[in-house]
Design a protein around this motif. Structure first.
Motif, PDB file in Angstrom:
ATOM      1  N   THR A  38      33.461 -63.637 -34.736  1.00  0.00           N
ATOM      2  CA  THR A  38      33.245 -63.088 -33.401  1.00  0.00           C
ATOM      3  C   THR A  38      34.559 -63.059 -32.650  1.00  0.00           C
ATOM      4  O   THR A  38      35.271 -64.070 -32.592  1.00  0.00           O
ATOM      5  N   MET A  39      34.895 -61.914 -32.078  1.00  0.00           N
ATOM      6  CA  MET A  39      36.108 -61.778 -31.293  1.00  0.00           C
ATOM      7  C   MET A  39      35.788 -62.072 -29.826  1.00  0.00           C
ATOM      8  O   MET A  39      34.784 -61.617 -29.293  1.00  0.00           O
ATOM      9  N   VAL A  40      36.669 -62.847 -29.178  1.00  0.00           N
ATOM     10  CA  VAL A  40      36.507 -63.246 -27.787  1.00  0.00           C
ATOM     11  C   VAL A  40      37.688 -62.724 -26.991  1.00  0.00           C
ATOM     12  O   VAL A  40      38.844 -62.857 -27.413  1.00  0.00           O
ATOM     13  N   VAL A  41      37.410 -62.120 -25.839  1.00  0.00           N
ATOM     14  CA  VAL A  41      38.457 -61.557 -24.983  1.00  0.00           C
ATOM     15  C   VAL A  41      38.720 -62.440 -23.766  1.00  0.00           C
ATOM     16  O   VAL A  41      39.856 -62.613 -23.335  1.00  0.00           O
ATOM     17  N   THR A  42      37.676 -63.021 -23.206  1.00  0.00           N
ATOM     18  CA  THR A  42      37.765 -63.690 -21.914  1.00  0.00           C
ATOM     19  C   THR A  42      38.664 -64.916 -21.939  1.00  0.00           C
ATOM     20  O   THR A  42      39.310 -65.240 -20.942  1.00  0.00           O
ATOM     21  N   ALA A  43      38.727 -65.640 -23.047  1.00  0.00           N
ATOM     22  CA  ALA A  43      39.457 -66.904 -23.086  1.00  0.00           C
ATOM     23  C   ALA A  43      40.947 -66.728 -22.830  1.00  0.00           C
ATOM     24  O   ALA A  43      41.590 -67.612 -22.274  1.00  0.00           O
ATOM     25  N   ALA A  44      41.529 -65.589 -23.236  1.00  0.00           N
ATOM     26  CA  ALA A  44      42.968 -65.402 -23.064  1.00  0.00           C
ATOM     27  C   ALA A  44      43.327 -63.981 -22.652  1.00  0.00           C
ATOM     28  O   ALA A  44      44.495 -63.607 -22.692  1.00  0.00           O
ATOM     29  N   ILE A 136      27.703 -61.202 -23.536  1.00  0.00           N
ATOM     30  CA  ILE A 136      28.175 -62.013 -22.422  1.00  0.00           C
ATOM     31  C   ILE A 136      29.024 -63.134 -23.001  1.00  0.00           C
ATOM     32  O   ILE A 136      28.585 -63.844 -23.915  1.00  0.00           O
ATOM     33  N   GLU A 137      30.238 -63.295 -22.492  1.00  0.00           N
ATOM     34  CA  GLU A 137      31.125 -64.366 -22.915  1.00  0.00           C
ATOM     35  C   GLU A 137      31.203 -65.416 -21.808  1.00  0.00           C
ATOM     36  O   GLU A 137      31.463 -65.086 -20.657  1.00  0.00           O
ATOM     37  N   VAL A 138      30.962 -66.674 -22.165  1.00  0.00           N
ATOM     38  CA  VAL A 138      31.006 -67.784 -21.214  1.00  0.00           C
ATOM     39  C   VAL A 138      32.106 -68.748 -21.656  1.00  0.00           C
ATOM     40  O   VAL A 138      32.025 -69.312 -22.757  1.00  0.00           O
ATOM     41  N   VAL A 139      33.119 -68.913 -20.828  1.00  0.00           N
ATOM     42  CA  VAL A 139      34.216 -69.844 -21.104  1.00  0.00           C
ATOM     43  C   VAL A 139      34.106 -71.005 -20.130  1.00  0.00           C
ATOM     44  O   VAL A 139      34.209 -70.816 -18.920  1.00  0.00           O
ATOM     45  N   ARG A 140      33.874 -72.203 -20.643  1.00  0.00           N
ATOM     46  CA  ARG A 140      33.734 -73.382 -19.804  1.00  0.00           C
ATOM     47  C   ARG A 140      35.053 -74.146 -19.753  1.00  0.00           C
ATOM     48  O   ARG A 140      35.735 -74.305 -20.761  1.00  0.00           O
TER      49      ARG A 140
END
Length: 211
Positions: A38-44, A136-140
């Protein structure tokens, strides 16, 4: 009649046909399959594989939201660890989000990269759309170095679907108890190098009867 498929990281099974309610015992054999990432955009703010992201990230696919028949972002976020959702009433009532015990204005919410928070960081989740969601991307955890003071507790980003293929309309309607109605209509597709998608949604309910 059901079709059963078992899978885990790097392993999957063939499709097994089941006939219920006839009781039966089956054996499932797993074989090596391609690894998925899974590719994540929000973290960086750039594409990163989820397995290489140091932050605590949860990705909610749009297909899972549709399968659960959730029509508010508050309902979609209730199952995410580290988040507390408080709603002051029924659908449409003021809904606040608390990430890891922080204040309600410590979480930044983005829709396709556009800030949904009001000035000062506050946000009413009941006013955040949840139509035609891709994921939906959730970064805690603190993200202030990337997004500013609104992201002390974390960042939530909603990605909507992009139009693909020939332009075409879509329509869905629903009804439920307590005089609840929902409707969604849209039009999207791709023309040459231009992708577009317009979506409008309506949800209304009479709530609980005073009787």
């Amino acid at each position: 009649r059901y079709s059963l498929v078992a899978s885990t990281q790097g392993l999957t099974s063939d499709v097994i046909d089941l006939q219920l309610p006839a009781a039966q015992s089956i054996q499932v054999a797993l074989h090596v399959s391609a690894l998925s990432e899974t590719m994540v955009v929000t973290a960086a703010q750039i594409d990163q594989p989820l397995s290489r992201t140091p932050d605590s990230v949860t990705v909610i696919p749009g297909a899972l939201i549709e399968a659960r028949q959730q029509f508010t972002i508050a309902a979609a976020l209730r199952s995410v660890p580290g988040l507390t959702v408080q709603q002051s009433g029924g659908p449409g009532a003021v809904t606040s989000l608390f990430t890891r015990g922080g204040e309600s204005d410590f979480t930044l919410v983005l829709v396709d990269g556009v800030r949904a928070n009001a000035f000062g960081g506050g946000l009413d989740l009941s006013q955040v759309p949840l139509e035609d969601v891709e994921r939906i991307e959730v970064v805690r955890g603190p993200q202030s170095a990337v997004y500013g003071s609104d992201a002390i507790g974390g960042v939530i980003q909603i990605f909507t679907k992009r139009g693909e293929g020939a332009p075409r309309p879509n329509l869905s309607v629903g009804a439920g108890s307590y005089n609840t109605q929902s409707a969604s209509v849209g039009y999207g597709g791709r023309v040459n190098d231009t992708s577009f998608n317009l979506q409008f949604g309506y949800i209304g309910t009479a709530g609980f009867s005073a009787i």
